[in-house]
Design a protein around this motif. Structure first.
Motif, mmCIF file in Angstrom:
data_model
loop_
_atom_site.group_PDB
_atom_site.id
_atom_site.type_symbol
_atom_site.label_atom_id
_atom_site.label_comp_id
_atom_site.label_asym_id
_atom_site.label_seq_id
_atom_site.Cartn_x
_atom_site.Cartn_y
_atom_site.Cartn_z
ATOM 1 N N ALA A 69 46.164 27.323 37.111
ATOM 2 C CA ALA A 69 46.738 28.452 37.829
ATOM 3 C C ALA A 69 47.142 29.558 36.848
ATOM 4 O O ALA A 69 46.992 30.740 37.141
ATOM 5 N N ARG A 70 47.596 29.170 35.678
ATOM 6 C CA ARG A 70 48.025 30.136 34.671
ATOM 7 C C ARG A 70 46.876 31.064 34.285
ATOM 8 O O ARG A 70 47.058 32.271 34.158
ATOM 9 N N SER A 71 45.685 30.530 34.139
ATOM 10 C CA SER A 71 44.552 31.366 33.738
ATOM 11 C C SER A 71 44.227 32.419 34.803
ATOM 12 O O SER A 71 43.873 33.549 34.476
ATOM 13 N N GLY A 72 44.375 32.081 36.059
ATOM 14 C CA GLY A 72 44.149 33.039 37.135
ATOM 15 C C GLY A 72 45.169 34.162 37.115
ATOM 16 O O GLY A 72 44.832 35.337 37.242
ATOM 17 N N TYR A 73 46.440 33.793 36.924
ATOM 18 C CA TYR A 73 47.489 34.804 36.844
ATOM 19 C C TYR A 73 47.316 35.674 35.596
ATOM 20 O O TYR A 73 47.549 36.874 35.635
ATOM 21 N N GLN A 74 46.902 35.078 34.472
ATOM 22 C CA GLN A 74 46.684 35.852 33.252
ATOM 23 C C GLN A 74 45.558 36.870 33.424
ATOM 24 O O GLN A 74 45.680 38.005 32.979
ATOM 25 N N GLY A 75 44.493 36.467 34.078
ATOM 26 C CA GLY A 75 43.385 37.388 34.321
ATOM 27 C C GLY A 75 43.810 38.553 35.196
ATOM 28 O O GLY A 75 43.470 39.711 34.920
ATOM 29 N N LEU A 76 44.566 38.264 36.223
ATOM 30 C CA LEU A 76 45.042 39.321 37.111
ATOM 31 C C LEU A 76 46.048 40.221 36.389
ATOM 32 O O LEU A 76 46.053 41.434 36.582
ATOM 33 N N LEU A 77 46.853 39.638 35.516
ATOM 34 C CA LEU A 77 47.803 40.421 34.728
ATOM 35 C C LEU A 77 47.063 41.414 33.842
ATOM 36 O O LEU A 77 47.436 42.585 33.756
ATOM 37 N N GLU A 78 45.988 40.984 33.212
ATOM 38 C CA GLU A 78 45.192 41.884 32.375
ATOM 39 C C GLU A 78 44.549 42.992 33.201
ATOM 40 O O GLU A 78 44.501 44.148 32.784
ATOM 41 N N THR A 79 44.084 42.656 34.386
ATOM 42 C CA THR A 79 43.494 43.661 35.271
ATOM 43 C C THR A 79 44.527 44.720 35.646
ATOM 44 O O THR A 79 44.247 45.923 35.619
ATOM 45 N N ALA A 80 45.735 44.284 35.978
ATOM 46 C CA ALA A 80 46.801 45.220 36.339
ATOM 47 C C ALA A 80 47.183 46.095 35.145
ATOM 48 O O ALA A 80 47.415 47.297 35.293
ATOM 49 N N ARG A 81 47.220 45.516 33.960
ATOM 50 C CA ARG A 81 47.542 46.298 32.761
ATOM 51 C C ARG A 81 46.464 47.340 32.475
ATOM 52 O O ARG A 81 46.775 48.460 32.080
ATOM 53 N N GLU A 82 45.214 46.969 32.663
ATOM 54 C CA GLU A 82 44.114 47.916 32.446
ATOM 55 C C GLU A 82 44.196 49.072 33.438
ATOM 56 O O GLU A 82 43.973 50.227 33.073
ATOM 57 N N LEU A 83 44.512 48.762 34.674
ATOM 58 C CA LEU A 83 44.662 49.815 35.681
ATOM 59 C C LEU A 83 45.815 50.738 35.324
ATOM 60 O O LEU A 83 45.690 51.958 35.409
ATOM 61 N N ARG A 84 46.911 50.174 34.874
ATOM 62 C CA ARG A 84 48.067 50.990 34.472
ATOM 63 C C ARG A 84 47.694 51.881 33.290
ATOM 64 O O ARG A 84 48.077 53.054 33.255
ATOM 65 N N ALA A 85 46.920 51.374 32.361
ATOM 66 C CA ALA A 85 46.499 52.164 31.201
ATOM 67 C C ALA A 85 45.606 53.341 31.620
ATOM 68 O O ALA A 85 45.651 54.407 31.003
ATOM 69 N N ARG A 86 44.806 53.161 32.662
ATOM 70 C CA ARG A 86 43.944 54.239 33.152
ATOM 71 C C ARG A 86 44.751 55.364 33.787
ATOM 72 O O ARG A 86 44.295 56.496 33.870
#
Length: 83
Positions: free
Chosen positions: A65-82
């Protein structure tokens, strides 16, 4: 909000990864179509990133489950950076 989600929040369980993914995807769609102000999107993403970070840091979270949350966390961070 469905009753299922409300029940989980009342008992302290984590929301399903699919619900959090849908929230990030929805914000991404709104940003790309101009349907939301950048400041509002940043605020929503901040909350999602904080929530996901808390889940990832939970020592009781199973590794799969941690890997799924980590992937989504990175996606959210990338969106915030954009923004």
């Amino acid at each position: 909000m469905t009753r299922e989600v409300s029940d989980k929040q009342e008992t302290g369980e984590r929301p399903d990864l699919e619900h959090l993914d849908a929230a990030v995807s929805h914000v991404d769609h709104l940003v790309s179509t101009g349907g939301i102000a950048a400041g509002a999107a940043k605020g929503i993403l901040y909350s999602l990133i904080e929530t996901l970070g808390a889940f990832v840091g939970d020592p009781d979270l199973p590794e799969h489950a941690r890997s799924g949350y980590q992937g989504l966390l990175e996606t959210a961070r990338e969106l915030r950076a954009r923004l």
